[in-house]
Design an enzyme around this catalytic site. Structure first.
Site, PDB file in Angstrom:
ATOM      1  CD  GLU A   1      33.829  38.842  41.249  1.00  0.00           C
ATOM      2  OE1 GLU A   1      33.251  39.700  40.584  1.00  0.00           O
ATOM      3  OE2 GLU A   1      33.956  38.941  42.492  1.00  0.00           O
TER       4      GLU A   1
ATOM      5  CG  ASP B   1      37.356  35.111  44.727  1.00  0.00           C
ATOM      6  OD1 ASP B   1      36.509  34.584  43.983  1.00  0.00           O
ATOM      7  OD2 ASP B   1      37.789  36.266  44.541  1.00  0.00           O
TER       8      ASP B   1
HETATM    9 ZN   LIG Z   1      30.635  38.011  43.592  1.00  0.00          ZN
END
Ligand SMILES: [Zn+2]
Ligand SMILES: *[C@@H]1O[C@H](CO)[C@@H](O)[C@H](O)[C@H]1NC(C)=O
Ligand SMILES: *[C@@H]1O[C@H](CO)[C@@H](O)[C@H](O)[C@H]1NC(C)=O
Ligand SMILES: *[C@@H]1O[C@H](CO)[C@@H](O)[C@H](O)[C@H]1NC(C)=O
Length: 506
Positions: free
Chosen positions: A198, A133
């Site tokens: 994340e 992501d």
């Molecule tokens: Zn990162």
């Protein structure tokens, strides 16, 4: 980044190998297989860049909670899973459930990829963590090129996610795929944990790691994370520590409603005056935290550690210029780095309830909340820190004889992380860096908090290493994010060389 540095590095190589305790015979740098691997990576670099381009084209933004972007994230996850399957890996897509939004909606969390390639009990098992992501990016934020169209300018590959973290994930895959393409045995067993949330706080990751502790992770010997940057444009780095963080809210309340200063000014204890005094008591103008006892458990600096700061490639003046700060609190590189990395710091972030708009409103806020945090370092004890902060604020507040109410709470607590740099994988990474870049790495820590390292270390209780590939000016999370072609390609070689060194050391 600068191809000249690369050439200089290889001409230095023979010399450095002579110094390296006979790891290679000095007449044949690098060994046959490594040479073949490096050649393959050089020859196929355009393909590797092309794959990165395909990945960057997927707008896998996990930060904005909208269904369209979640679908992109799912597409990104499938793309990566396919790539891993093509390598011959066994791939599991672990369902991660839903994210509940404050408005009652829920959005799917992309599954977490657990993949494995090889399970030879004679080989070490190295597990790579990465994320697919990205932070949001729109061209009008100040990008010169379209953030989702990888664009190469002067050896720089611009695009959202190029350095954080799609480039490093692919560099690891490139390294594995090179051994496969050459029909060479992989020197290590490889595992992958690749998530898609994340940038939104790694929702579901910790739970998965706990759950798979005795499963997927039971055979893992080492964890490698490549999700931060060098501190230099030229010198590669190895990261061996990060600071933790404890976040505090201190509320001072008279009543819930605000007052008019013409009708109440002068007859009551104003919450803002109390709060300003409280916040003003926390840190002095030399950066020293004034909370009694706060430094008691900070680990003393060892001579060995001191030398790591001296060796780091950091141009203080350039750093000052690029940060547009006239003067830092410290004048030497060593002191500056130690105060960023291995001493605690206290920052005041904001005041909720305060009047902050332009203009001259004569309000007395009835209730204000001050926000500050302390970056924690080994061996500070978070519950002791919490107690010290509360005691200190209680004392300062009591001295004011205020009739207001004060409440203090610690709303976030993340532990610092520090690795053992004598561990095999640090030795292997150092040797691999020397082989690929012809230099010793900067042994760095990070002043910010990267919770995953600590989660892996605490849960799986195996060695965790951060091996960054990107240069200091890559601009992660920022406009014009890039990775240099040089970093990406040499980084792919670095991971391949690392596999071979790990096999030798294990
Ligand atoms: Zn990162
Ligand atoms: C930093 O900025 C000053 C003033 O603009 C300039 O003279 C100096 O060369 C710069 N130094 C570096 C290393 O960029
Ligand atoms: C931190 O301090 C608390 C309270 O003094 C103590 O119970 C705990 O064991 C300490 N934790 C560590 C890791 O030292
Ligand atoms: C608070 O009250 C005590 C005793 O009532 C007094 O000695 C002290 O001067 C007061 N402090 C302030 C800041 O008003």
């Amino acid at each position: 980044m600068d191809p000249k540095v690369g050439r200089m590095a290889s001409s230095l190589l023979a010399f450095l190998l002579l110094l390296d305790g006979g790891m290679f015979s000095p007449s044949s740098p690098p060994t046959g297989l490594l040479e073949k691997v490096f050649q393959y990576i050089d020859l196929h670099q355009d393909e590797f860049v092309q794959t990165l381009k395909e990945w960057v084209a997927v707008e896998s933004d996990s930060v904005q909670p909208v269904l369209r972007l979640r679908r992109e994230l799912l597409r990104m996850t499938d793309l990566a899973a396919d790539r891993l399957r093509n390598l011959g890996a066994h791939v599991d897509l672990v369902d991660a459930g839903f994210q509940q939004l404050p408005d009652g909606q829920s959005l799917p969390i992309p599954p977490i990829i657990l993949a494995a390639l090889g399970n030879d009990p004679k080989k070490p098992t190295v597990c790579f963590y990465g994320h697919l992501d990205v932070q949001p990016a729109r061209r009008e934020d100040g990008w010169v090129t379209d953030p989702h169209t990888l664009t190469e300018v002067d050896g720089k590959l611009y695009g959202r996610g190029t350095t954080d973290n799609k480039g490093p994930v692919l560099a690891w895959i490139n390294a594995v795929s090179t051994f496969r393409a050459l029909d060479e045995d992989l020197p290590v067993n490889v595992k992958f944990v690749i998530e898609g949330m994340e940038e939104a706080g790694s929702l579901a990751l910790e739970e998965l790691v706990q759950k798979e502790k005795a499963g997927f992770f039971s055979s893992v010997d080492y964890i490698v994370i490549s999700d931060n940057l060098w501190v230099s444009r030229r010198t590669p780095a190895l990261t061996w520590g990060t600071r933790g963080n404890s976040y505090f809210m201190v509320e001072v309340k008279c009543r819930d409603q605000d007052f008019h200063s013409g009708t109440f000014g002068g007859i009551l204890n104003e919450p803002m005056a109390d709060l300003v005094a409280l916040l003003g008591s926390l840190v002095d103008s030399s950066g020293r935290i004034l909370i009694p006892g706060i430094y008691d458990h900070v680990a003393p600096v060892t001579e060995e550690e001191k030398r790591t700061y001296e060796a780091i490639d950091l141009d203080l003046e350039e750093y000052r210029n690029s940060s547009q700060v006239k003067k830092f609190l410290f004048d030497t590189k060593e002191e500056l780095l130690m105060h960023l990395w291995r001493y605690p710091s206290l920052s005041i972030h904001g005041i909720e309830g305060a009047f902050h708009e332009p203009g001259a409103k004569t309000v007395i806020p009835g209730r204000v909340i001050g926000k500050f945090s302390i970056r924690l370092v080994p061996h500070m004890n978070m519950s002791v820190v919490e107690k010290q902060v509360k005691q200190h604020l209680d004392y300062i507040f009591s001295k004011r004889n205020s009739s207001n109410q004060m409440t203090v709470s610690m709303t976030l607590g993340l532990h610092p992380w520090v690795a053992n740099i004598r561990d095999n994988q640090y030795l292997a990474a150092k040797r691999a860096i020397k082989t690929v870049f012809g230099t010793e790495p900067d042994m760095i820590r990070d002043g910010s908090t990267i919770p995953i390292a600590r989660i892996f270390q605490d849960t799986i209780q195996k060695s965790v290493m951060m091996l960054p590939l990107g240069a200091v000016d890559d601009g992660e999370h920022s406009q014009k994010e890039k990775i240099n072609r040089w970093n990406y390609i040499e980084g792919s070689k670095l991971f391949a060389a690392f596999f071979l060194e790990m096999a030798k050391l294990h």
